[in-house]
Design an enzyme around this catalytic site. Structure first.
Site, PDB file in Angstrom:
ATOM      1  N   GLY A 154      -2.055   2.878   4.903  1.00 17.30           N
ATOM      2  CA  GLY A 154      -2.192   1.791   5.868  1.00 17.30           C
ATOM      3  C   GLY A 154      -1.743   2.209   7.257  1.00 17.30           C
ATOM      4  O   GLY A 154      -2.400   1.922   8.264  1.00 17.30           O
TER       5      GLY A 154
ATOM      6  N   ARG B  78       1.814   7.372   8.886  1.00 19.89           N
ATOM      7  CA  ARG B  78       1.855   7.959   7.543  1.00 19.89           C
ATOM      8  C   ARG B  78       0.708   8.962   7.385  1.00 19.89           C
ATOM      9  O   ARG B  78       0.855   9.992   6.718  1.00 19.89           O
ATOM     10  CB  ARG B  78       1.741   6.862   6.474  1.00 19.89           C
ATOM     11  CG  ARG B  78       3.054   6.129   6.238  1.00 19.89           C
ATOM     12  CD  ARG B  78       3.790   6.804   5.107  1.00 19.89           C
ATOM     13  NE  ARG B  78       5.220   6.558   5.117  1.00 19.89           N
ATOM     14  CZ  ARG B  78       5.882   5.751   4.308  1.00 19.89           C
ATOM     15  NH1 ARG B  78       5.213   5.055   3.415  1.00 19.89           N
ATOM     16  NH2 ARG B  78       7.182   5.648   4.354  1.00 19.89           N
TER      17      ARG B  78
ATOM     18  N   ARG C 259      -7.588   3.230  19.091  1.00 15.74           N
ATOM     19  CA  ARG C 259      -6.534   2.236  18.789  1.00 15.74           C
ATOM     20  C   ARG C 259      -5.328   2.857  18.098  1.00 15.74           C
ATOM     21  O   ARG C 259      -4.613   2.184  17.342  1.00 15.74           O
ATOM     22  CB  ARG C 259      -7.065   1.109  17.896  1.00 15.74           C
ATOM     23  CG  ARG C 259      -8.054   0.218  18.601  1.00 15.74           C
ATOM     24  CD  ARG C 259      -8.594  -0.849  17.664  1.00 15.74           C
ATOM     25  NE  ARG C 259      -9.550  -1.675  18.391  1.00 15.74           N
ATOM     26  CZ  ARG C 259      -9.429  -2.985  18.552  1.00 15.74           C
ATOM     27  NH1 ARG C 259      -8.435  -3.643  18.007  1.00 15.74           N
ATOM     28  NH2 ARG C 259     -10.318  -3.649  19.234  1.00 15.74           N
TER      29      ARG C 259
ATOM     30  N   ARG D  12      -6.732   5.050  -1.504  1.00 11.54           N
ATOM     31  CA  ARG D  12      -5.705   4.347  -0.739  1.00 11.54           C
ATOM     32  C   ARG D  12      -4.341   4.695  -1.309  1.00 11.54           C
ATOM     33  O   ARG D  12      -4.144   4.669  -2.537  1.00 11.54           O
ATOM     34  CB  ARG D  12      -5.963   2.840  -0.817  1.00 11.54           C
ATOM     35  CG  ARG D  12      -4.785   1.983  -0.430  1.00 11.54           C
ATOM     36  CD  ARG D  12      -5.157   0.547  -0.116  1.00 11.54           C
ATOM     37  NE  ARG D  12      -4.104  -0.391  -0.479  1.00 11.54           N
ATOM     38  CZ  ARG D  12      -2.933  -0.508   0.152  1.00 11.54           C
ATOM     39  NH1 ARG D  12      -2.637   0.261   1.180  1.00 11.54           N
ATOM     40  NH2 ARG D  12      -2.036  -1.402  -0.264  1.00 11.54           N
ATOM     41  N   VAL D  13      -3.401   5.071  -0.443  1.00 12.49           N
ATOM     42  CA  VAL D  13      -2.017   5.310  -0.860  1.00 12.49           C
ATOM     43  C   VAL D  13      -1.156   4.325  -0.073  1.00 12.49           C
ATOM     44  O   VAL D  13      -1.048   4.421   1.135  1.00 12.49           O
ATOM     45  CB  VAL D  13      -1.569   6.777  -0.623  1.00 12.49           C
ATOM     46  CG1 VAL D  13      -2.141   7.686  -1.688  1.00 12.49           C
ATOM     47  CG2 VAL D  13      -1.956   7.303   0.754  1.00 12.49           C
ATOM     48  N   GLY D  14      -0.600   3.338  -0.775  1.00 15.06           N
ATOM     49  CA  GLY D  14       0.082   2.270  -0.053  1.00 15.06           C
ATOM     50  C   GLY D  14       1.293   1.744  -0.794  1.00 15.06           C
ATOM     51  O   GLY D  14       1.801   2.377  -1.722  1.00 15.06           O
ATOM     52  N   SER D  15       1.724   0.573  -0.369  1.00 15.15           N
ATOM     53  CA  SER D  15       2.876  -0.053  -1.014  1.00 15.15           C
ATOM     54  C   SER D  15       2.443  -1.405  -1.571  1.00 15.15           C
ATOM     55  O   SER D  15       1.394  -1.944  -1.198  1.00 15.15           O
ATOM     56  CB  SER D  15       4.022  -0.219  -0.018  1.00 15.15           C
ATOM     57  OG  SER D  15       3.615  -1.073   1.019  1.00 15.15           O
TER      58      SER D  15
ATOM     59  N   GLU E  13      -0.776  -6.649  -3.084  1.00 20.91           N
ATOM     60  CA  GLU E  13      -0.940  -5.805  -1.896  1.00 20.91           C
ATOM     61  C   GLU E  13      -2.024  -6.474  -1.054  1.00 20.91           C
ATOM     62  O   GLU E  13      -2.325  -7.632  -1.280  1.00 20.91           O
ATOM     63  CB  GLU E  13      -1.226  -4.339  -2.290  1.00 20.91           C
ATOM     64  CG  GLU E  13      -2.377  -4.129  -3.232  1.00 20.91           C
ATOM     65  CD  GLU E  13      -3.698  -4.101  -2.562  1.00 20.91           C
ATOM     66  OE1 GLU E  13      -4.012  -3.087  -1.922  1.00 20.91           O
ATOM     67  OE2 GLU E  13      -4.476  -5.083  -2.685  1.00 20.91           O
ATOM     68  N   MET E  14      -2.631  -5.770  -0.104  1.00 23.54           N
ATOM     69  CA  MET E  14      -3.502  -6.503   0.814  1.00 23.54           C
ATOM     70  C   MET E  14      -4.871  -5.869   1.101  1.00 23.54           C
ATOM     71  O   MET E  14      -5.549  -6.300   2.025  1.00 23.54           O
ATOM     72  CB  MET E  14      -2.751  -6.755   2.142  1.00 23.54           C
ATOM     73  CG  MET E  14      -1.448  -7.507   1.922  1.00 23.54           C
ATOM     74  SD  MET E  14      -0.617  -8.035   3.418  1.00 23.54           S
ATOM     75  CE  MET E  14      -1.620  -9.440   3.860  1.00 23.54           C
TER      76      MET E  14
ATOM     77  N   SER F 207       7.405  -1.371  -3.114  1.00 22.61           N
ATOM     78  CA  SER F 207       8.345  -1.337  -1.982  1.00 22.61           C
ATOM     79  C   SER F 207       9.285  -2.533  -1.999  1.00 22.61           C
ATOM     80  O   SER F 207      10.340  -2.520  -1.377  1.00 22.61           O
ATOM     81  CB  SER F 207       7.583  -1.312  -0.659  1.00 22.61           C
ATOM     82  OG  SER F 207       6.804  -2.486  -0.538  1.00 22.61           O
ATOM     83  N   ASP F 208       8.880  -3.591  -2.687  1.00 23.97           N
ATOM     84  CA  ASP F 208       9.747  -4.755  -2.853  1.00 23.97           C
ATOM     85  C   ASP F 208       9.292  -5.464  -4.118  1.00 23.97           C
ATOM     86  O   ASP F 208       8.214  -5.161  -4.633  1.00 23.97           O
ATOM     87  CB  ASP F 208       9.664  -5.684  -1.628  1.00 23.97           C
ATOM     88  CG  ASP F 208       8.232  -6.076  -1.299  1.00 23.97           C
ATOM     89  OD1 ASP F 208       7.610  -5.358  -0.502  1.00 23.97           O
ATOM     90  OD2 ASP F 208       7.730  -7.046  -1.868  1.00 23.97           O
TER      91      ASP F 208
ATOM     92  N   ARG G 213      12.544   5.965  -0.393  1.00 23.68           N
ATOM     93  CA  ARG G 213      11.153   5.572  -0.110  1.00 23.68           C
ATOM     94  C   ARG G 213      10.316   6.791   0.259  1.00 23.68           C
ATOM     95  O   ARG G 213       9.172   6.924  -0.152  1.00 23.68           O
ATOM     96  CB  ARG G 213      11.109   4.525   1.009  1.00 23.68           C
ATOM     97  CG  ARG G 213      11.542   3.141   0.563  1.00 23.68           C
ATOM     98  CD  ARG G 213      11.090   2.078   1.557  1.00 23.68           C
ATOM     99  NE  ARG G 213      11.695   2.249   2.860  1.00 23.68           N
ATOM    100  CZ  ARG G 213      12.873   1.751   3.220  1.00 23.68           C
ATOM    101  NH1 ARG G 213      13.592   1.062   2.355  1.00 23.68           N
ATOM    102  NH2 ARG G 213      13.349   1.941   4.438  1.00 23.68           N
TER     103      ARG G 213
HETATM  104  N1  HPA Z   1       2.836  -8.755  -0.452  1.00 27.30           N
HETATM  105  C1  HPA Z   1       1.724  -8.175  -0.033  1.00 27.30           C
HETATM  106  N2  HPA Z   1       1.623  -6.897   0.218  1.00 27.30           N
HETATM  107  C2  HPA Z   1       2.703  -6.139   0.030  1.00 27.30           C
HETATM  108  C3  HPA Z   1       3.901  -6.675  -0.391  1.00 27.30           C
HETATM  109  C4  HPA Z   1       3.962  -8.044  -0.656  1.00 27.30           C
HETATM  110  O1  HPA Z   1       5.006  -8.582  -1.041  1.00 27.30           O
HETATM  111  N3  HPA Z   1       4.797  -5.664  -0.460  1.00 27.30           N
HETATM  112  C5  HPA Z   1       4.159  -4.556  -0.080  1.00 27.30           C
HETATM  113  N4  HPA Z   1       2.886  -4.833   0.219  1.00 27.30           N
END
Ligand code: HPA
Length: 236
Positions: free
Chosen positions: A20, A24, A43, A87-90, A179-180, A203-204, A217
């Site tokens: 994202g 990174r 951008r 995709r490598v994300g959280s 995630e999103m 990540s949470d 992390r």
């Molecule tokens: N919600 C959406 N996307 C995320 C979250 C979350 O809590 N944590 C990391 N990516």
């Protein structure tokens, strides 16, 4: 050039890692790739191409949320010939037995976004990972001795202020994490006949209040990138 990418034709490899955060992307290029060169910076959404173990690989940021990843994925596939996008994300953990820093591989993604319905005549599109890539990822995780959870995720539009009914529904349906972006990436890849996968670190956690240090992390991010690179280059 496209409206959002100022690379020349041929600047991108067919294999692409897709974090994202554009910084990174730079970190991955600097740390994991050889001879990496910056190929786009519109951008400040930085993209790089280099090699990993002799394979030509690109890495580019996709921003946050479905609209952002949809723009970059579409242009990379349609105009630059990218064929494999990882995709490598959280993610935010939902499953009780997930801990911070665990790796989650999204085999499928539900979504709050209406974009897949727009693509799919108003019906629920089955947004799934490329099967060969998911299998390759499982094999590589085993080879690297890395525990990875394979299962469904939910691609939310809201980071803040989600429907209170969402979390119980995710738990009921055994969705691993939120995630999103994954659902959009999978649909766009399918529409263009290319391969996509999403690998995430927790990540949470939506149900637990744990914290990680920046060092922890970084380590889990590095492990995930190794897994993604190994998966991307494995012949299928
Ligand atoms: N919600 C959406 N996307 C995320 C979250 C979350 O809590 N944590 C990391 N990516």
């Amino acid at each position: 050039m496209t409206p959002h990418i100022n690379a020349k034709p041929g600047d991108f490899a067919e294999l692409l890692l897709f974090p994202g955060d554009p910084l990174r992307a730079k970190y991955i290029a600097d740390t994991f790739l050889e001879d990496a060169v910056e190929v786009t910076n519109v951008r400040n959404m930085l993209g790089f191409t280099g090699t990993w173990n002799g394979h030509r690989v690109s890495v580019m940021g996709h921003g946050m949320g479905v609209p952002s990843i949809s723009i970059y994925a579409e242009e990379l596939i349609r105009d630059y010939g990218v064929k494999t996008l990882i995709r490598v994300g959280s993610c935010g953990g939902v499953a009780e037995d997930l801990s911070l820093r665990d790796v989650v591989v999204a085999t499928g993604a539900g979504t709050a976004s209406l974009t897949n319905r727009t693509r799919f005549a108003g019906y629920d599109y089955p947004a799934v990972a490329d099967f060969d890539l998911a299998m390759a990822c499982q094999q590589q995780a085993q080879r690297l001795g890395m525990a990875a959870r394979f299962g469904t995720v939910f691609t939310n539009d809201l980071f803040y202020g989600s429907d209170p009914a969402l979390l119980p529904a995710l738990q009921k349906m055994k969705v691993l994490a939120v995630e999103m972006e994954a659902s959009a990436l999978y649909a766009i890849a399918a529409e263009h006949g290319v391969r996509a996968l999403t690998i995430l670190t927790v990540s949470d956690h939506l149900l637990k209040s744990e914290e990680t240090t920046a060092e922890e992390r970084q380590k889990s991010f590095g492990d995930m990138v190794e897994l993604a690179l190994a998966t991307a280059v494995q012949p299928v």
